[in-house]
Motif scaffolding. Structure first.
Motif, PDB file in Angstrom:
ATOM      1  N   GLU A 110     -11.100   7.709 -10.341  1.00  0.00           N
ATOM      2  CA  GLU A 110     -10.546   8.761  -9.134  1.00  0.00           C
ATOM      3  C   GLU A 110     -11.240   8.023  -7.964  1.00  0.00           C
ATOM      4  O   GLU A 110     -10.485   8.045  -7.033  1.00  0.00           O
ATOM      5  N   HIS A 111     -12.398   8.066  -8.069  1.00  0.00           N
ATOM      6  CA  HIS A 111     -13.301   7.437  -6.978  1.00  0.00           C
ATOM      7  C   HIS A 111     -12.546   6.126  -6.530  1.00  0.00           C
ATOM      8  O   HIS A 111     -12.373   5.870  -5.337  1.00  0.00           O
ATOM      9  N   ARG A 154      -9.573   6.417  -4.662  1.00  0.00           N
ATOM     10  CA  ARG A 154      -9.771   6.955  -3.148  1.00  0.00           C
ATOM     11  C   ARG A 154     -10.233   5.512  -2.399  1.00  0.00           C
ATOM     12  O   ARG A 154      -9.938   5.196  -1.136  1.00  0.00           O
ATOM     13  N   TYR A 196      -7.528   7.585 -13.851  1.00  0.00           N
ATOM     14  CA  TYR A 196      -7.792   8.434 -12.722  1.00  0.00           C
ATOM     15  C   TYR A 196      -7.966   9.813 -13.666  1.00  0.00           C
ATOM     16  O   TYR A 196      -9.024  10.495 -13.203  1.00  0.00           O
ATOM     17  N   GLN A 197      -7.200  10.179 -14.453  1.00  0.00           N
ATOM     18  CA  GLN A 197      -7.249  11.357 -15.463  1.00  0.00           C
ATOM     19  C   GLN A 197      -8.583  11.199 -16.394  1.00  0.00           C
ATOM     20  O   GLN A 197      -9.253  12.262 -16.483  1.00  0.00           O
ATOM     21  N   ALA A 257      -7.372   3.532  -1.133  1.00  0.00           N
ATOM     22  CA  ALA A 257      -6.868   4.165  -0.207  1.00  0.00           C
ATOM     23  C   ALA A 257      -7.505   4.048   1.225  1.00  0.00           C
ATOM     24  O   ALA A 257      -7.128   3.533   2.136  1.00  0.00           O
ATOM     25  N   GLU A 258      -8.878   3.887   0.935  1.00  0.00           N
ATOM     26  CA  GLU A 258      -9.691   3.858   2.078  1.00  0.00           C
ATOM     27  C   GLU A 258      -9.502   2.485   2.519  1.00  0.00           C
ATOM     28  O   GLU A 258      -9.757   2.152   3.852  1.00  0.00           O
ATOM     29  N   ALA A 293      -7.371   0.138   2.200  1.00  0.00           N
ATOM     30  CA  ALA A 293      -5.969   0.147   2.907  1.00  0.00           C
ATOM     31  C   ALA A 293      -6.058   0.759   4.237  1.00  0.00           C
ATOM     32  O   ALA A 293      -5.458   0.054   5.029  1.00  0.00           O
ATOM     33  N   HIS A 303     -13.723  10.260 -13.593  1.00  0.00           N
ATOM     34  CA  HIS A 303     -14.071  10.608 -12.145  1.00  0.00           C
ATOM     35  C   HIS A 303     -14.349   8.974 -11.421  1.00  0.00           C
ATOM     36  O   HIS A 303     -13.894   8.989 -10.318  1.00  0.00           O
ATOM     37  N   HIS A 317     -11.414  18.037 -10.126  1.00  0.00           N
ATOM     38  CA  HIS A 317     -10.570  16.755  -9.994  1.00  0.00           C
ATOM     39  C   HIS A 317      -9.865  17.117  -8.824  1.00  0.00           C
ATOM     40  O   HIS A 317      -9.148  16.149  -8.078  1.00  0.00           O
ATOM     41  N   ARG A 339      -8.680  11.929  -1.933  1.00  0.00           N
ATOM     42  CA  ARG A 339      -7.694  10.474  -1.775  1.00  0.00           C
ATOM     43  C   ARG A 339      -6.698  10.725  -0.724  1.00  0.00           C
ATOM     44  O   ARG A 339      -6.250   9.860  -0.316  1.00  0.00           O
ATOM     45  N   PHE A 351       0.685  -1.165   0.118  1.00  0.00           N
ATOM     46  CA  PHE A 351       0.030  -0.153  -0.015  1.00  0.00           C
ATOM     47  C   PHE A 351       0.865   1.188  -0.039  1.00  0.00           C
ATOM     48  O   PHE A 351       0.521   2.080  -1.093  1.00  0.00           O
ATOM     49  N   GLU A 373     -11.317  16.166  -5.731  1.00  0.00           N
ATOM     50  CA  GLU A 373     -11.450  14.500  -5.562  1.00  0.00           C
ATOM     51  C   GLU A 373      -9.926  14.194  -5.207  1.00  0.00           C
ATOM     52  O   GLU A 373      -9.716  13.052  -4.518  1.00  0.00           O
ATOM     53  N   ALA A 395      -7.605  10.118   2.699  1.00  0.00           N
ATOM     54  CA  ALA A 395      -7.698   8.724   3.024  1.00  0.00           C
ATOM     55  C   ALA A 395      -6.325   8.098   2.865  1.00  0.00           C
ATOM     56  O   ALA A 395      -5.981   7.486   3.914  1.00  0.00           O
ATOM     57  N   GLU A 396      -5.368   8.679   2.196  1.00  0.00           N
ATOM     58  CA  GLU A 396      -4.161   8.346   2.353  1.00  0.00           C
ATOM     59  C   GLU A 396      -3.209   8.552   3.574  1.00  0.00           C
ATOM     60  O   GLU A 396      -2.449   7.889   4.034  1.00  0.00           O
ATOM     61  N   PHE A 445      -4.532   6.442   6.205  1.00  0.00           N
ATOM     62  CA  PHE A 445      -3.800   5.359   6.097  1.00  0.00           C
ATOM     63  C   PHE A 445      -2.317   5.324   6.738  1.00  0.00           C
ATOM     64  O   PHE A 445      -1.966   4.334   7.730  1.00  0.00           O
ATOM     65  N   ILE A 464       0.882   3.699  -3.017  1.00  0.00           N
ATOM     66  CA  ILE A 464       0.152   5.075  -2.892  1.00  0.00           C
ATOM     67  C   ILE A 464       1.288   6.269  -2.990  1.00  0.00           C
ATOM     68  O   ILE A 464       0.889   7.218  -3.634  1.00  0.00           O
ATOM     69  N   THR A 465       2.483   6.259  -2.492  1.00  0.00           N
ATOM     70  CA  THR A 465       3.338   6.959  -2.199  1.00  0.00           C
ATOM     71  C   THR A 465       4.445   6.916  -3.565  1.00  0.00           C
ATOM     72  O   THR A 465       5.412   8.013  -3.744  1.00  0.00           O
ATOM     73  N   ASN A 490      -3.251   5.681 -13.276  1.00  0.00           N
ATOM     74  CA  ASN A 490      -3.197   7.200 -13.101  1.00  0.00           C
ATOM     75  C   ASN A 490      -3.632   7.684 -14.496  1.00  0.00           C
ATOM     76  O   ASN A 490      -4.604   8.683 -14.482  1.00  0.00           O
TER      77      ASN A 490
END
Lengths: 195, 195
Positions: A125-126, A129, A118-119, A132-133, A135, A122, B122, B129, A85, B125, B132-133, B136, A89-90, A115
């Motif tokens: 992108e959700h 999210r 994500y672009q 991450a949630e 995780a 929507h 965006h 994210r 994760f 949004e 949430a990160e 985490f 994520i990072t 990514n």
DNA sequence: ATTCGATTTTAACTTAGGTTAAAATTATTG
DNA sequence: CAATAATTTTAACCTAAGTTAAAATCGAAT
């Protein structure tokens, strides 16, 4: 059902990713098999893929600097995401190893492709999210288990949550996950029988 | 600098929310002060607000069903978000209390307004994210501390990470956060002096 | 079936945190 | 400044996990 169908169904359940949304991603998903012991991601590597387990079990573990001891941080099993994760994520080097504990099969997508999604949308992108949630929830449950429960309670909880794991993986992997030594788990198991 | 300026700066640093992005949100942020002991969110309430601490310290704690004992899960301090992550993210009733430990001042935004921002932009949004990160990461650091560190190591780490807290809040709140009893923390402190 | 290796349990001893109550210290306030 | 309350430490005893090594058990493979 094909593997992609299984995935599409899971993503729909998880993030309301519908047919059209999923179609955007279909080109990006790839397949891979892991023999028992093979690595999904290794220490110091950036985790560049998000995996979805079609079949198998993975563990994420940390190697103690001093003792060289392995400590299991997470288990991932069938129909779950497998990913390191924080690293994913990072996009920073990972502190962990993530390894297949049995022969496994996954679908995976590259972070760059994710990514792009994500672009593009929507909904994706959700989805990002929600990953991450998810995780967060996984980690939070783990935090709570250490803060509120004794090792014995954690063991009983694990049996309840993942009865499947116990047929597949050795107990010393379980004790590592519970944050205790092998002999302690033996004692706990003995104690429980007497109840 | 006004409170809103501080917030705008923090959001820019955190999520590259620029002036125009922030302008979209400006109407939604509200101000509130908390006396020591007042609640940000209580057990069984859904956490509907995301707070940003202008000044003060909050704790999130769990009350043990059996013993009635309070266990501190998180501390939040100045220039950090305060929120009951899981409840806020999933909009489900909270298992915790989140309480001001000193007189505090925050800016906060309602989840509905934040969702409006997610729809509108965006960038927001993306911010969602990152929240949430961040949640985490906070939880993950906590998980790791329990899995890899002894109570003594956790104590030393907390001193390093939050030297500020020690002037402000009583040690029994610290021991609760570390997952140990008061007398154990006293013993640890005594042990450390001898080193 | 036997052997080898892996896994699990046991034993014996050590260490450190849990528990409870009392004492000491520190803060607060009339 | 004295009294009171809140916080922290100490003491004494209990419990459970850590550690190390040996024994027992289980499984796979010849």
């Amino acid at each position: 059902m094909t593997d992609l169908d299984i995935l599409a169904y899971a993503l729909n359940t998880l993030a309301k990713v519908d047919e059209d949304d999923f179609a955007l991603s279909a080109q990006y998903w790839q397949r891979r098999s892991y023999k028992k012991g093979e690595y999904y991601n290794e220490y110091r590597n950036v985790c560049k893929y998000l995996g979805f387990i079609i079949d198998g079990v993975f563990r994420t573990y940390y190697v103690d600097d001093n003792t060289g001891e392995e400590k299991n941080v997470f288990f991932f099993s069938k129909n779950q995401v497998v990913v390191s994760f924080k690293s994913f994520i990072t996009q920073t080097p990972c502190n962990y190893f993530t390894q297949s504990m049995v022969d496994s099969k996954i679908l995976y997508i590259h972070i760059d492709d994710l990514n792009k999604l994500y672009q593009q949308s929507h909904k994706w992108e959700h989805f990002g999210r929600l990953i991450a949630e998810m995780a967060f929830n996984v980690s939070m449950n783990r935090t709570e288990s250490f803060l509120f429960q004794t090792p014995e309670q954690r063991y009983l909880q694990l049996i309840e949550d993942h009865p499947d794991i116990f047929n597949t993986i050795p107990l010393y992997q379980i004790s590592s996950y519970l944050g205790i030594q092998g002999p302690s788990l033996s004692r706990i198991r003995k104690r429980i029988i007497g109840k």
